[in-house]
Design a protein around this motif. Structure first.
Motif, PDB file in Angstrom:
ATOM      1  N   LEU A  32       0.911  -1.160   0.163  1.00 37.67           N
ATOM      2  CA  LEU A  32      -0.228   0.131  -0.149  1.00 37.67           C
ATOM      3  C   LEU A  32       0.893   1.505   0.036  1.00 37.67           C
ATOM      4  N   VAL A  34       0.646   5.331   1.037  1.00 39.06           N
ATOM      5  CA  VAL A  34      -0.364   6.203   1.688  1.00 39.06           C
ATOM      6  C   VAL A  34       0.181   7.547   1.559  1.00 39.06           C
ATOM      7  N   ILE A 148      -4.006   4.839  -0.596  1.00 41.76           N
ATOM      8  CA  ILE A 148      -4.532   5.296   0.786  1.00 41.76           C
ATOM      9  C   ILE A 148      -4.336   6.823   0.761  1.00 41.76           C
ATOM     10  N   LYS A 167     -11.177   7.118  -3.102  1.00 43.83           N
ATOM     11  CA  LYS A 167     -12.471   6.145  -2.498  1.00 43.83           C
ATOM     12  C   LYS A 167     -13.175   5.804  -3.932  1.00 43.83           C
ATOM     13  N   GLY A 171      -9.816   2.617  -3.013  1.00 40.40           N
ATOM     14  CA  GLY A 171      -8.689   2.992  -2.219  1.00 40.40           C
ATOM     15  C   GLY A 171      -9.514   3.323  -0.916  1.00 40.40           C
ATOM     16  N   LEU A 172      -8.392   3.485   0.151  1.00 42.68           N
ATOM     17  CA  LEU A 172      -8.829   3.801   1.552  1.00 42.68           C
ATOM     18  C   LEU A 172      -8.737   5.270   1.736  1.00 42.68           C
ATOM     19  N   SER A 173      -9.936   5.830   2.485  1.00 46.56           N
ATOM     20  CA  SER A 173      -9.622   7.380   2.522  1.00 46.56           C
ATOM     21  C   SER A 173      -9.988   7.693   4.019  1.00 46.56           C
ATOM     22  N   LEU A 209      -4.397   1.147   9.914  1.00 50.53           N
ATOM     23  CA  LEU A 209      -3.975   0.965   8.547  1.00 50.53           C
ATOM     24  C   LEU A 209      -3.317  -0.403   8.844  1.00 50.53           C
ATOM     25  N   TYR A 212      -5.720  -3.088   8.317  1.00 48.83           N
ATOM     26  CA  TYR A 212      -6.554  -3.039   6.960  1.00 48.83           C
ATOM     27  C   TYR A 212      -5.548  -3.598   6.212  1.00 48.83           C
ATOM     28  N   LYS A 263     -12.705  -4.674   0.250  1.00 49.55           N
ATOM     29  CA  LYS A 263     -12.334  -3.517   1.114  1.00 49.55           C
ATOM     30  C   LYS A 263     -13.185  -3.470   2.259  1.00 49.55           C
TER      31      LYS A 263
END
Length: 703
Positions: A32, A34, A148, A167, A171-173, A209, A212, A263
């Motif tokens: 990932l 970030v 992220i 998002k 992805g992750l927000s 994180l 995840y 996710k």
């Protein structure tokens, strides 16, 4: 997105021979990446974050902060005291590696391409640069679900549009809790826009994180196995979603759905789909979050500028030219998300209409299945960072600046009707000069695409324009459209044989109500030697009057007894309207009591009605009563025909013997009276309908 300078400084790379430019590879990183964005108050947040972060998290961190372009940054030295990971300032062509922290240098914009960081000279003037959104957008495009984005303390609205892209790509927000931020402008803007997966205090973010990353799977061979072995479980997830939201995600591509479900599983620390299914069954809030996750919301003003340039130069002038003075241009934007695409087209059309002499109106229908996105589109309020996508001239002409946001002007807003609408399930708009559906079809399976192209063909006028996204094509449905601009996905509807168009008739049929079905499916009595049933049948056949069950529209749904004496099918197309089927002498009274019972909901009776049947006149009593055992919304009525004993023969012989007979005159007087009564009730209904229409129109204008 506004085009940035993409020239890379070779001189900068040459000064650092130790770091060679890596080869660009097609495969994505397995870890990932970030992106951390902040402005005022960001240093404190970064220190707290890395103090709480473990040394070996297995992911890379890229810091993007507003820095004074004239001063050297001390961020690297300051952060080294708070983490054991390597902290370095980015040099052009730096390959991103896990367990490293990369800091943007002053007076540079930064993007990522195939896991490599590239530095660029800023294209916007000082004070107008938005390096966080610029990097977040490139991170979303490059890393997709591996991206992220985290927004920390800062003023203004930067980071919101970048998080929206991250998002939207799966992805992750994450957003710092605004109550804990030194400056809450940036975090609060992201929360207001609804683009966050988590709102957390800074020291809790590293732990989330780690969890995840542990639960997220990025191995393509394992993904394939998931798709092939869990179809039955996926279908159960679709059933839960359909029951809760009414949307069938079975029309989406399996790969898209699996990525987004994975996710949500990772966010909830669930490793098996069957366990997640059980979690969904018990948790309606998670069902709604999964629904929001599956909806595609990646959009921006004038996205893919060259395509919009082609629309502006080649399409809009032709549409305007084809319209007579005083006509209306109609455009449908399907899958409009938060409205940027609809407003972009409205601006282009408005500019073109203003440059010519004809008086033309513009009406844009913008639809999306996501109610939350539609509500945001209706408000027409966007972060200040849209100036990266909209020219200064258009910002001045079509937007009103308010603090850190831009609001679309009322005259443009009034040209657009936003509507919650399921593209595959609901009836489409029609008689459109243009349909724009960009970057939605790529998420649908082949069968769903087939329906959508048929819908668009139906919705467009002859020679109407279809505008698709850059990654979309007509495929096997190219026969329905002519190509205008293949590169920018612009097509023109052409007339084809109906048998070549996929059927979409199901979109226009009213769904059969389950309670109506219970009326129409009254079971037949079968002779099985049951004396009670046989007796009941004989009584009904010999003593009960003939009857019909009708609905609120006056349509027959069930018949019992010998109704043929009073009803007969009308010639022409088959219809079940009870008034159309009524024999001579019955129509007026029948129409009248149906009209009255709709208002009174009480039993209505008409006595002594003379009905012409088989060469004679039969006097009957007519009774219409509501069926009260059903719910109020299921309005059904029982109509009974009861014969009187006297039958008046109307042969020529009888008429000659009784010339003084005034029965026919009496019947005509009755019919005239009934007609007057029906006319009066019809006028009353019309007045009520007009009032309701006025009220609905006012509500529509208000909304």
């Amino acid at each position: 997105m506004t085009k940035k300078k993409t020239s890379v400084s070779d001189n900068l790379a040459k000064k650092v021979p130790a770091e060679k430019k890596p080869e660009l590879r097609n495969e994505k990183n397995s870890f990932l990446i970030v992106g951390l964005g902040a402005s005022a108050g960001g240093l404190e947040a970064f220190k707290e974050f890395f103090s709480a972060a473990p040394k070996d998290m297995g992911m890379a961190f890229v810091i993007v902060q507003h820095l004074d372009p004239t001063h050297k940054s001390l961020m690297v030295q300051l952060l080294k005291k708070h983490t054991e990971m390597q902290v370095k300032e980015v040099k052009d062509g730096t390959k991103v590696l896990p367990n490293n922290v990369y800091v943007i240098p002053p007076n540079k914009d930064m993007a990522i391409f195939k896991g490599v960081l590239h530095l660029m000279e800023p294209s916007a003037a000082r004070g107008f640069r938005k390096p966080i959104d610029f990097f977040f957008r490139s991170l979303a495009e490059d890393q997709q679900e591996r991206a992220i984005g985290i927004v920390f303390s800062g003023t203004g609205t930067e980071g919101t549009l970048g998080l929206k892209d991250i998002k939207g790509r799966g992805g992750l927000s994450i957003v710092q809790d605004p109550d804990t931020a030194k400056y809450d402008g940036m975090p609060r803007s992201a929360v207001t826009a609804g683009v966050e997966d988590f709102i957390l205090e800074v020291n809790k973010i590293p732990g989330v994180l780690v969890k995840y990353a542990k639960n997220r799977n990025f191995k393509p061979e394992e993904k394939t196995e998931i798709i092939s072995t869990t179809n039955e479980l996926l279908e159960k997830v679709f059933i839960l979603l359909r029951n809760e939201t009414g949307c069938n995600f079975g029309d989406y591509k399996s790969s898209t759905v699996v990525r987004r479900i994975e996710k949500r599983m990772a966010l909830n620390q669930i490793d098996k789909l069957e366990n997640y299914l059980k979690y969904l069954q018990k948790n309606k809030e998670e069902l709604q979050k999964l629904f929001d996750e599956l909806l595609i919301g990646v959009t921006s003003f004038f996205r893919d500028k060259k395509a919009y340039d082609s629309v502006e130069q080649n399409i809009i002038p032709q549409i305007i030219k084809s319209k007579p003075d005083g006509d209306t241009i109609r455009v449908w934007v399907a899958g409009c998300s938060t409205g940027e695409e609809a407003y972009s087209l409205a601006i282009l059309f408005d500019e073109a209409i203003g440059k010519q002499t004809k008086s033309l109106k513009l009406q844009i229908f913008a639809s999306d299945i996501d109610e939350r996105a539609i509500n945001m589109a209706r408000q027409g309020v966007y972060p200040e960072t849209i100036f990266n996508d909209v020219t200064p001239e258009r910002l001045r002409g079509y937007f009103h600046s308010d603090s850190n946001t831009y609001r679309i002007n009322k005259d443009i807003r009034d040209k657009i009707i936003f509507s919650q609408h399921n593209l595959i399930k609901d009836p489409p708009f029609s008689k459109q000069d243009m349909v724009s559906c960009r970057n939605l079809l790529i998420y649908l399976n082949i069968e769903a695409q087939k329906k959508v192209f048929a819908i668009f063909h139906y919705a467009l006028n002859l020679d109407g324009i279809l505008f698709l996204g850059s990654s979309e094509s007509l495929g096997e449905y190219a026969s329905l459209f002519d190509t205008i601009d293949r590169k920018h996905k612009l097509f023109k509807r052409k007339k084809v044989n109906k048998n070549k168009i996929p059927d979409i008739g199901h979109l226009f049929r009213e769904p059969a109500h389950h309670k109506a079905m219970s009326i129409t499916a009254i079971p037949k009595i079968e002779n099985r030697g049951n004396l009670a049933k046989i007796t009941e049948k004989l009584l009904l056949d010999n003593y009960a009057p003939a009857c019909a069950i009708i609905n609120i529209k006056g349509e027959a749904v069930y018949f019992a007894g010998n109704t043929g004496k009073y009803l007969q099918p009308s010639p022409g197309e088959a219809r079940l309207n009870i008034v159309d089927m009524a024999r001579e002498g019955l129509k007026t009274d029948l129409r009248n009591i149906i009209s009255k019972i709709r208002k009174t909901k009480t039993v209505e009776i008409r006595k002594g009605i003379s009905v012409k049947t088989n060469g004679s006149h039969q006097t009957i009593d007519l009774c219409l009563r509501p069926i009260k055992h059903l719910a109020e919304e299921d309005a059904y009525f029982m109509l009974t025909f009861e014969d009187r004993d006297i039958i008046t023969v109307t042969s020529s012989e009888t008429k000659s013997k009784h010339p003084e007979d005034t029965s026919e005159l009496h019947a005509l007087e009755q019919e005239l009276t009934a007609t007057k009564e029906y006319l009066r009730s019809t006028i009353e209904e019309l007045e009520v309908s007009n009032e309701e229409l006025k009220s609905s129109n006012e509500e529509l204008q208000s909304s």
